[in-house]
Design a protein around this motif. Structure first.
Motif, PDB file in Angstrom:
ATOM      1  N   ILE A  75     -15.137  60.770 -28.576  1.00 47.56           N
ATOM      2  CA  ILE A  75     -15.146  62.222 -28.395  1.00 47.56           C
ATOM      3  C   ILE A  75     -15.208  62.568 -26.910  1.00 47.56           C
ATOM      4  CG2 ILE A  75     -16.549  64.290 -28.753  1.00 47.56           C
ATOM      5  CD1 ILE A  75     -17.238  63.116 -31.528  1.00 47.56           C
ATOM      6  N   VAL A  76     -16.050  61.876 -26.164  1.00 54.23           N
ATOM      7  CA  VAL A  76     -16.161  62.136 -24.733  1.00 54.23           C
ATOM      8  C   VAL A  76     -14.831  61.843 -24.043  1.00 54.23           C
ATOM      9  CG1 VAL A  76     -17.261  61.348 -22.597  1.00 54.23           C
ATOM     10  CG2 VAL A  76     -18.652  61.824 -24.601  1.00 54.23           C
ATOM     11  N   HIS A  77     -14.160  60.767 -24.428  1.00 57.45           N
ATOM     12  CA  HIS A  77     -12.855  60.443 -23.835  1.00 57.45           C
ATOM     13  C   HIS A  77     -11.827  61.524 -24.166  1.00 57.45           C
ATOM     14  CE1 HIS A  77     -13.568  56.604 -21.946  1.00 57.45           C
ATOM     15  NE2 HIS A  77     -14.225  56.188 -23.010  1.00 57.45           N
ATOM     16  N   LYS A  78     -11.848  62.025 -25.391  1.00 59.17           N
ATOM     17  CA  LYS A  78     -10.911  63.090 -25.774  1.00 59.17           C
ATOM     18  C   LYS A  78     -11.179  64.358 -24.973  1.00 59.17           C
ATOM     19  CE  LYS A  78      -9.934  61.578 -30.478  1.00 59.17           C
ATOM     20  NZ  LYS A  78     -10.079  61.870 -31.918  1.00 59.17           N
ATOM     21  N   ILE A  79     -12.446  64.712 -24.828  1.00 60.64           N
ATOM     22  CA  ILE A  79     -12.796  65.907 -24.055  1.00 60.64           C
ATOM     23  C   ILE A  79     -12.352  65.744 -22.607  1.00 60.64           C
ATOM     24  CG2 ILE A  79     -14.742  67.228 -23.121  1.00 60.64           C
ATOM     25  CD1 ILE A  79     -16.166  66.731 -25.806  1.00 60.64           C
ATOM     26  N   ASN A  80     -12.599  64.570 -22.025  1.00 58.48           N
ATOM     27  CA  ASN A  80     -12.169  64.312 -20.652  1.00 58.48           C
ATOM     28  C   ASN A  80     -10.659  64.416 -20.516  1.00 58.48           C
ATOM     29  OD1 ASN A  80     -14.709  63.977 -19.585  1.00 58.48           O
ATOM     30  ND2 ASN A  80     -14.702  61.756 -19.799  1.00 58.48           N
ATOM     31  N   ALA A  81      -9.927  63.846 -21.474  1.00 61.33           N
ATOM     32  CA  ALA A  81      -8.465  63.897 -21.423  1.00 61.33           C
ATOM     33  C   ALA A  81      -7.984  65.342 -21.506  1.00 61.33           C
ATOM     34  CB  ALA A  81      -7.871  63.069 -22.558  1.00 61.33           C
ATOM     35  N   GLU A  82      -8.603  66.152 -22.380  1.00 64.43           N
ATOM     36  CA  GLU A  82      -8.225  67.555 -22.495  1.00 64.43           C
ATOM     37  C   GLU A  82      -8.519  68.318 -21.201  1.00 64.43           C
ATOM     38  OE1 GLU A  82     -10.161  69.226 -25.889  1.00 64.43           O
ATOM     39  OE2 GLU A  82      -9.098  67.916 -27.298  1.00 64.43           O
ATOM     40  N   LEU A  83      -9.677  68.052 -20.608  1.00 64.47           N
ATOM     41  CA  LEU A  83     -10.024  68.725 -19.358  1.00 64.47           C
ATOM     42  C   LEU A  83      -9.070  68.339 -18.235  1.00 64.47           C
ATOM     43  CD1 LEU A  83     -13.920  68.495 -19.422  1.00 64.47           C
ATOM     44  CD2 LEU A  83     -12.536  70.546 -19.677  1.00 64.47           C
ATOM     45  N   ILE A  84      -8.731  67.075 -18.157  1.00 65.84           N
ATOM     46  CA  ILE A  84      -7.809  66.609 -17.120  1.00 65.84           C
ATOM     47  C   ILE A  84      -6.431  67.228 -17.327  1.00 65.84           C
ATOM     48  CG2 ILE A  84      -6.569  64.576 -16.268  1.00 65.84           C
ATOM     49  CD1 ILE A  84      -9.213  63.008 -16.701  1.00 65.84           C
ATOM     50  N   ALA A  85      -5.960  67.274 -18.568  1.00 66.50           N
ATOM     51  CA  ALA A  85      -4.658  67.876 -18.849  1.00 66.50           C
ATOM     52  C   ALA A  85      -4.654  69.357 -18.485  1.00 66.50           C
ATOM     53  CB  ALA A  85      -4.294  67.677 -20.315  1.00 66.50           C
ATOM     54  N   GLU A  86      -5.714  70.061 -18.838  1.00 67.62           N
ATOM     55  CA  GLU A  86      -5.816  71.484 -18.506  1.00 67.62           C
ATOM     56  C   GLU A  86      -5.853  71.686 -16.993  1.00 67.62           C
ATOM     57  OE1 GLU A  86      -5.813  75.471 -19.232  1.00 67.62           O
ATOM     58  OE2 GLU A  86      -5.595  73.897 -20.724  1.00 67.62           O
ATOM     59  N   HIS A  87      -6.588  70.823 -16.306  1.00 67.06           N
ATOM     60  CA  HIS A  87      -6.662  70.907 -14.846  1.00 67.06           C
ATOM     61  C   HIS A  87      -5.293  70.669 -14.215  1.00 67.06           C
ATOM     62  CE1 HIS A  87      -8.182  70.543 -10.783  1.00 67.06           C
ATOM     63  NE2 HIS A  87      -7.622  69.348 -10.685  1.00 67.06           N
ATOM     64  N   LYS A  88      -4.571  69.673 -14.696  1.00 61.61           N
ATOM     65  CA  LYS A  88      -3.233  69.395 -14.163  1.00 61.61           C
ATOM     66  C   LYS A  88      -2.298  70.573 -14.416  1.00 61.61           C
ATOM     67  CE  LYS A  88      -3.350  64.377 -14.303  1.00 61.61           C
ATOM     68  NZ  LYS A  88      -2.782  63.152 -14.871  1.00 61.61           N
ATOM     69  N   LYS A  89      -2.402  71.177 -15.593  1.00 62.17           N
ATOM     70  CA  LYS A  89      -1.562  72.326 -15.925  1.00 62.17           C
ATOM     71  C   LYS A  89      -1.864  73.489 -14.978  1.00 62.17           C
ATOM     72  CE  LYS A  89      -0.682  75.539 -19.710  1.00 62.17           C
ATOM     73  NZ  LYS A  89      -1.086  75.933 -21.060  1.00 62.17           N
TER      74      LYS A  89
END
Length: 102
Positions: A75-89
């Motif tokens: 779950i933590v990895h998924k949240i991190n991936a979502e945050l990173i993707a949102e940040h890149k966007k």
């Protein structure tokens, strides 16, 4: 040097690590009964059944908590991936805005 150490060595250890005596003490638990705090020694688990049965139960508990920990890590990895993707966007959108100003 002797392995037993001298009292002077023990006082030095206690001076360096003042919490060592607390670590060596038997654990205590605080209970609130009738509005009064009571201090009692922590009691170990009661041995019910054979050693093999208790070990099997302990193994199942460890397995269960291991699975819970694995899920939490996922779950933590998924949240991190979502945050990173949102940040890149957001960063890409900002760069587009910056380049459009030039």
């Amino acid at each position: 040097m002797s392995s037993s150490g001298s009292p002077k060595d023990n006082s030095f250890v206690n001076m360096v690590n003042p919490y060592m005596n607390e670590l060596k003490m038997h654990p205590k638990e605080l209970l609130l009964k009738d509005g009064k705090v009571q201090v009692e020694d922590v009691r170990g688990p009661k041995g019910e059944g054979s050693l093999e049965a208790r070990m099997e139960k302990l193994e199942q508990e460890v397995f269960k908590y291991n699975k819970v920990a694995e899920r939490e890590v996922e779950i933590v990895h998924k949240i991190n991936a979502e945050l990173i993707a949102e940040h890149k966007k957001e960063t890409a959108e900002l760069w587009d805005d910056i380049f459009s100003l030039h």
